[in-house]
Design an enzyme around this catalytic site. Sequence first.
Site, short mmCIF file in Angstrom:
data_model
loop_
_atom_site.label_atom_id
_atom_site.label_comp_id
_atom_site.label_asym_id
_atom_site.label_seq_id
_atom_site.Cartn_x
_atom_site.Cartn_y
_atom_site.Cartn_z
N GLY A 46 4.90 -2.81 -2.08
CA GLY A 46 5.77 -1.74 -1.60
C GLY A 46 4.94 -0.68 -0.93
O GLY A 46 3.73 -0.56 -1.19
N GLN A 51 2.66 7.45 2.51
CA GLN A 51 1.38 6.79 2.22
C GLN A 51 0.62 6.41 3.49
O GLN A 51 -0.55 6.05 3.42
CB GLN A 51 1.61 5.53 1.37
CG GLN A 51 2.09 5.84 -0.04
CD GLN A 51 2.24 4.58 -0.84
OE1 GLN A 51 3.25 3.91 -0.75
NE2 GLN A 51 1.24 4.23 -1.62
N CYS A 104 -1.01 1.98 -7.75
CA CYS A 104 -0.56 2.57 -6.49
C CYS A 104 -1.65 2.45 -5.43
O CYS A 104 -2.82 2.71 -5.73
CB CYS A 104 -0.21 4.04 -6.72
SG CYS A 104 0.34 4.90 -5.24
N LEU A 105 -1.26 2.05 -4.23
CA LEU A 105 -2.24 1.92 -3.13
C LEU A 105 -2.89 3.26 -2.81
O LEU A 105 -3.99 3.29 -2.26
CB LEU A 105 -1.54 1.37 -1.88
CG LEU A 105 -1.03 -0.08 -1.98
CD1 LEU A 105 -0.09 -0.39 -0.84
CD2 LEU A 105 -2.20 -1.05 -1.99
N HIS A 146 9.33 3.70 -7.83
CA HIS A 146 8.00 4.18 -7.48
C HIS A 146 7.98 4.66 -6.02
O HIS A 146 7.47 5.74 -5.72
CB HIS A 146 6.99 3.05 -7.71
CG HIS A 146 5.57 3.39 -7.39
ND1 HIS A 146 4.57 3.44 -8.35
CD2 HIS A 146 4.97 3.67 -6.21
CE1 HIS A 146 3.42 3.75 -7.76
NE2 HIS A 146 3.63 3.90 -6.45
N GLU A 147 8.56 3.87 -5.11
CA GLU A 147 8.53 4.22 -3.68
C GLU A 147 9.39 5.45 -3.39
O GLU A 147 9.00 6.31 -2.60
CB GLU A 147 9.00 3.05 -2.80
CG GLU A 147 8.17 1.78 -2.89
CD GLU A 147 6.68 1.98 -2.82
OE1 GLU A 147 6.21 2.96 -2.22
OE2 GLU A 147 5.95 1.16 -3.40
N HIS A 150 7.61 8.52 -4.12
CA HIS A 150 6.67 8.91 -3.06
C HIS A 150 7.36 9.80 -2.02
O HIS A 150 6.74 10.71 -1.46
CB HIS A 150 6.12 7.67 -2.34
CG HIS A 150 4.89 7.07 -2.98
ND1 HIS A 150 3.73 7.79 -3.19
CD2 HIS A 150 4.63 5.82 -3.42
CE1 HIS A 150 2.82 6.99 -3.74
NE2 HIS A 150 3.34 5.79 -3.90
#
Length: 174
Positions: A46, A51, A104-105, A146-147, A150
Amino acid sequence: MAIREIVTVPDPVLRRKAQKVTQFDEKLQTLIDDMIETMRQAPGVGLAAPQVGVLEQVIVVEYFEKEEDEEREDAENAPKRLYVVVNPEITRTSTETVSGPEGCLSIPGYMGEVERFQSITVKGQNRRGQPVTLKLKDWTARIFQHEIDHLNGILFTDRATKIWKPEAPVEDKV
Ligand code: NI
């Protein structure tokens, strides 16, 4: 399509709120295509627009159609579903919550135990601006929560009951 640079902590862009998308133009299509390519290359399951440094309400998610396929030996070949949601909003949540590990990226090298709703309904628009409603559960619901966090400047570390540095590389980052 192009791979964009993934922003990591403590970049302040990760703490800002993303704006609602009103123009479903070529620029948005390029952003979405780039986000898909960036997520796949990372690799991740995702990605949210902040991000890649863009404060717009856009998320992409790609995960197994059948969640149990993640356990398959040939998981590489299992069918996946790609979601692109613009202006996503959680309109319903289950009373049941589940605790699980997240990476997380934008926070490389860390994992956390995070409590999420077991199932949710998400309303938003597709890449052409048409309304979409998604009923999601389990790991897919977790990725979406989660997204969407963000887009509101919230990171998993804000919600984690425990944070650790795994020795093996983190899988399924979002
Ligand atoms: Ni993330």
